[in-house]
Design an enzyme around this catalytic site. Sequence first.
Site, mmCIF file in Angstrom:
data_model
loop_
_atom_site.group_PDB
_atom_site.id
_atom_site.type_symbol
_atom_site.label_atom_id
_atom_site.label_comp_id
_atom_site.label_asym_id
_atom_site.label_seq_id
_atom_site.Cartn_x
_atom_site.Cartn_y
_atom_site.Cartn_z
ATOM 1 N N CYS A 2 9.029 4.694 8.074
ATOM 2 C CA CYS A 2 10.038 5.757 8.049
ATOM 3 C C CYS A 2 10.578 5.991 6.639
ATOM 4 O O CYS A 2 10.713 5.061 5.855
ATOM 5 C CB CYS A 2 11.214 5.389 8.925
ATOM 6 S SG CYS A 2 10.752 4.987 10.597
ATOM 7 N N ARG A 27 3.971 7.042 2.997
ATOM 8 C CA ARG A 27 4.383 5.811 3.664
ATOM 9 C C ARG A 27 3.877 5.751 5.100
ATOM 10 O O ARG A 27 3.905 4.695 5.724
ATOM 11 C CB ARG A 27 5.905 5.702 3.655
ATOM 12 C CG ARG A 27 6.490 5.585 2.253
ATOM 13 C CD ARG A 27 7.969 5.806 2.286
ATOM 14 N NE ARG A 27 8.634 4.776 3.054
ATOM 15 C CZ ARG A 27 9.365 3.797 2.546
ATOM 16 N NH1 ARG A 27 9.527 3.722 1.253
ATOM 17 N NH2 ARG A 27 9.948 2.908 3.307
ATOM 18 N N TRP A 74 8.196 6.825 11.785
ATOM 19 C CA TRP A 74 7.030 6.055 12.235
ATOM 20 C C TRP A 74 7.512 5.324 13.475
ATOM 21 O O TRP A 74 8.360 4.443 13.392
ATOM 22 C CB TRP A 74 6.612 5.080 11.135
ATOM 23 C CG TRP A 74 5.351 4.323 11.404
ATOM 24 C CD1 TRP A 74 4.067 4.737 11.179
ATOM 25 C CD2 TRP A 74 5.251 2.985 11.921
ATOM 26 N NE1 TRP A 74 3.181 3.752 11.524
ATOM 27 C CE2 TRP A 74 3.872 2.672 11.980
ATOM 28 C CE3 TRP A 74 6.165 2.025 12.337
ATOM 29 C CZ2 TRP A 74 3.403 1.443 12.440
ATOM 30 C CZ3 TRP A 74 5.701 0.804 12.796
ATOM 31 C CH2 TRP A 74 4.337 0.522 12.846
ATOM 32 N N ASN A 100 16.311 4.024 9.576
ATOM 33 C CA ASN A 100 15.094 3.212 9.440
ATOM 34 C C ASN A 100 15.434 1.818 9.934
ATOM 35 O O ASN A 100 16.518 1.311 9.625
ATOM 36 C CB ASN A 100 14.669 3.077 7.973
ATOM 37 C CG ASN A 100 14.029 4.330 7.453
ATOM 38 O OD1 ASN A 100 13.865 5.295 8.185
ATOM 39 N ND2 ASN A 100 13.686 4.321 6.171
ATOM 40 N N GLY A 101 14.522 1.179 10.625
ATOM 41 C CA GLY A 101 14.785 -0.181 11.101
ATOM 42 C C GLY A 101 14.766 -0.218 12.612
ATOM 43 O O GLY A 101 14.282 0.705 13.272
ATOM 44 N N GLU A 484 -10.881 -8.946 2.607
ATOM 45 C CA GLU A 484 -10.294 -7.722 2.065
ATOM 46 C C GLU A 484 -11.242 -6.532 2.248
ATOM 47 O O GLU A 484 -10.814 -5.430 2.596
ATOM 48 C CB GLU A 484 -9.940 -7.947 0.579
ATOM 49 C CG GLU A 484 -9.375 -6.750 -0.162
ATOM 50 C CD GLU A 484 -8.100 -6.165 0.419
ATOM 51 O OE1 GLU A 484 -7.510 -6.767 1.325
ATOM 52 O OE2 GLU A 484 -7.714 -5.068 -0.018
ATOM 53 N N LYS A 488 -10.293 -3.186 4.352
ATOM 54 C CA LYS A 488 -10.348 -1.815 3.806
ATOM 55 C C LYS A 488 -11.105 -0.906 4.765
ATOM 56 O O LYS A 488 -10.691 0.209 5.037
ATOM 57 C CB LYS A 488 -11.048 -1.777 2.429
ATOM 58 C CG LYS A 488 -10.304 -2.326 1.235
ATOM 59 C CD LYS A 488 -9.071 -1.582 0.844
ATOM 60 C CE LYS A 488 -7.886 -1.955 1.631
ATOM 61 N NZ LYS A 488 -6.933 -2.899 1.286
ATOM 62 N N GLU A 491 -9.091 -0.248 8.027
ATOM 63 C CA GLU A 491 -7.894 0.577 7.813
ATOM 64 C C GLU A 491 -8.210 2.063 7.755
ATOM 65 O O GLU A 491 -7.498 2.862 8.336
ATOM 66 C CB GLU A 491 -7.228 0.195 6.479
ATOM 67 C CG GLU A 491 -6.439 -1.074 6.514
ATOM 68 C CD GLU A 491 -5.837 -1.390 5.153
ATOM 69 O OE1 GLU A 491 -4.644 -1.697 5.093
ATOM 70 O OE2 GLU A 491 -6.571 -1.344 4.134
ATOM 71 N N HIS A 507 -21.666 -20.264 13.206
ATOM 72 C CA HIS A 507 -20.842 -20.830 14.278
ATOM 73 C C HIS A 507 -20.269 -19.748 15.176
ATOM 74 O O HIS A 507 -19.265 -19.967 15.837
ATOM 75 C CB HIS A 507 -19.711 -21.678 13.680
ATOM 76 C CG HIS A 507 -20.210 -22.819 12.853
ATOM 77 N ND1 HIS A 507 -20.914 -23.866 13.396
ATOM 78 C CD2 HIS A 507 -20.171 -23.040 11.512
ATOM 79 C CE1 HIS A 507 -21.265 -24.709 12.426
ATOM 80 N NE2 HIS A 507 -20.826 -24.210 11.269
ATOM 81 N N LYS A 606 2.462 2.452 4.717
ATOM 82 C CA LYS A 606 2.289 1.822 3.411
ATOM 83 C C LYS A 606 3.170 0.587 3.290
ATOM 84 O O LYS A 606 2.778 -0.427 2.739
ATOM 85 C CB LYS A 606 2.651 2.839 2.316
ATOM 86 C CG LYS A 606 2.498 2.314 0.896
ATOM 87 C CD LYS A 606 1.047 2.177 0.531
ATOM 88 C CE LYS A 606 0.825 1.465 -0.791
ATOM 89 N NZ LYS A 606 -0.505 0.842 -0.837
HETATM 90 C C1 G6P Z 1 0.997 -2.713 5.114
HETATM 91 C C2 G6P Z 1 0.033 -1.924 4.249
HETATM 92 C C3 G6P Z 1 -0.977 -2.871 3.624
HETATM 93 C C4 G6P Z 1 -0.265 -3.957 2.837
HETATM 94 C C5 G6P Z 1 0.732 -4.726 3.716
HETATM 95 C C6 G6P Z 1 1.630 -5.637 2.887
HETATM 96 O O1 G6P Z 1 0.323 -3.223 6.217
HETATM 97 O O2 G6P Z 1 -0.630 -0.945 5.012
HETATM 98 O O3 G6P Z 1 -1.814 -2.143 2.738
HETATM 99 O O4 G6P Z 1 -1.202 -4.857 2.314
HETATM 100 O O5 G6P Z 1 1.597 -3.792 4.380
HETATM 101 O O6 G6P Z 1 2.396 -4.854 2.048
HETATM 102 P P1 G6P Z 1 3.105 -5.354 0.734
HETATM 103 O O7 G6P Z 1 3.847 -4.158 0.213
HETATM 104 O O8 G6P Z 1 4.049 -6.444 1.164
HETATM 105 O O9 G6P Z 1 2.075 -5.856 -0.191
#
Ligand code: G6P
Length: 611
Positions: A2, A27, A74, A100-101, A484, A488, A491, A507, A606
């Site tokens: 949000c 965001r 959101w 927000n929250g 990672e 990616k 996501e 395994h 984000k």
């Molecule tokens: C969200 C984002 C990720 C990010 C994670 C941690 O899930 O979509 O891309 O890695 O938060 O965020 P930070 O700002 O704490 O690195």
Amino acid sequence: MCGIVGYIGNKNCVPILINGLKRLEYRGYDSAGIGIVNNGHSDVIKRKGKVSILEKDIEKLNLNSNLGIAHTRWATHGVPNETNAHPHFNSDKSIFVIHNGIIENYQTLRKGLQKFGYQFITQTDSEVIPHLIDSFIKQGYNLFNAVRASLGELEGTYGLAIIYSKEPDKLVVARKGSPLVLGVGDGENFVASDVSAIIAHTKQVVYLEDGEVVEVFKDHFVTKNLDEDGEIEKEVHQISMTLDELDKGGYQHFMLKEIMEQPDSVCNSMRGRILFDEGTAKLGGLENVAKQLAESKRIIISACGTSWHSGMVGEYMLEQFARIPTEVEYASEFRYRNPIVNKDDAILFISQSGETADTLAALREAKIRGALCLGICNVVGSSIARETHGGVYTHAGPEIGVASTKAFTSQLIVLALITLLIARKRDMSLVDGQAIVKELEMLPDKISKILKMNKQIEEIAGKFKDAKNFLYLGRGYNFPVALEGALKLKEISYIHAEGYPAAEMKHGPIALIDDNMPAVFIAPKDSTYEKIISNIEEVRARKGRIIAIASEDDDSIDRLVDYSIKIPDTIRMLMPVLTVIPLQLLAYHIAVKKGLNVDQPRNLAKSVTVE
Ligand code: G6P
């Protein structure tokens, strides 16, 4: 997650709020809304979907007002639709609230208010707030005191902005657990959950702390604590971020721009921090704690998402060179499992945004338990950066694409610098320190070389865009890179992908391999090379399709794999900075070829500011 933006001044707030919302789009959100107050009259407009939909409908109304608040939502409680979007309001629409929250006790509050005749029209937790404020105003409180009294009843987290048509000279904001900044202008003031929403108007900002409530007028503001009456003096910070940094710079997507920026962002993370003659690093934010850090008995790294992956690489670095036992914990797990934390432990909190709720909560828990708490953050002035005992900014520049790319490589650089600093204070020799420094300095050029393979990687992506599953495999330092790479892809392309240590494949995951299953091997020529070649053979024997990230001088791998992406070599600890780049590009191109929204993938945010 949000986003909040608010304005009070002499200008028409509507375009300012809409532009602010657009800056917050990155965001992640599902609906948006705006509330304004003008000559005792109030208006609210909300829409499901993109800010552009809201903007189009608002244009038709020709609204004009000097006071307003706006929100991108959101969803946490209640489906994403027009009704559940913010602002929420009381029954006569005189009080508008954006939130927000999460309000954890909203059910109890809602029932209590319903007994007094308050009617609820949304499924959200946030709607209790305007009604609660209304109930205090009806008891004779002014807006500011009604807000403070209401906050006393709320359990949970909030970043709030509130306006009231009967007190049109102010907006009231409050923070507990969700970020909020004030933007100080000339005869006008702004509020936002993120400086990017107000950077076009002012660079003077005030960061709010948890428990603070602020009455914002057009030419001044008054900050108080929730339960004390004295005014709090707030420091005004000058921020250096520019609007250009927030634009796409000619690229089709922010994600691609951010991938391509990595030679520079990595360079910025090291700038002024390397002491070649001493073979070590100079990190201003750790100066006061460097000795304590180097003497710590254990290091814990706590983070979420991509930052957690960089933490895993950090564990390998710290244990190999600093020789301090290191553990990596998901922040959410760390917080709730009553962790053993000793006074001689150091805890590194890694967060691009510096606002991730789980990481922030873990930090607060660790502080109570007396450990040395340090931050590795990208966003300057963020909550984690401010609440830690010391830390290092990554200086990667604003990262807008939801899938983190340049923030990851910059985190790796900072972790390498911290490792160097500690190791040199312990038993690393000058020569070994200088060898690492030399390799660090060569990374930007090597990244540029890999980025030149963009076209080749795009072609490979075309062959795999219809795959339903992917396996990413790596060993040692490249195991976190496998995680990672898989993250990616998940996501942004919504393809199921798993990262595994290559040796673990036999395994379990090997059962999944058939001629439909692509496997991406991270296989540079290092001490585990022969072993990983055996793993490649195992996949080949089962007709799996193989993409390998390999060393540039490795000609022999080509006969074993379907596609290879050849990258320059560096020392093992820094290899992830290079091996991750082709994986970022591969995920990016697959998502683009599938026609997906790369910068704003579905359901993701984000910065996750709820637990
Ligand atoms: C969200 C984002 C990720 C990010 C994670 C941690 O899930 O979509 O891309 O890695 O938060 O965020 P930070 O700002 O704490 O690195």
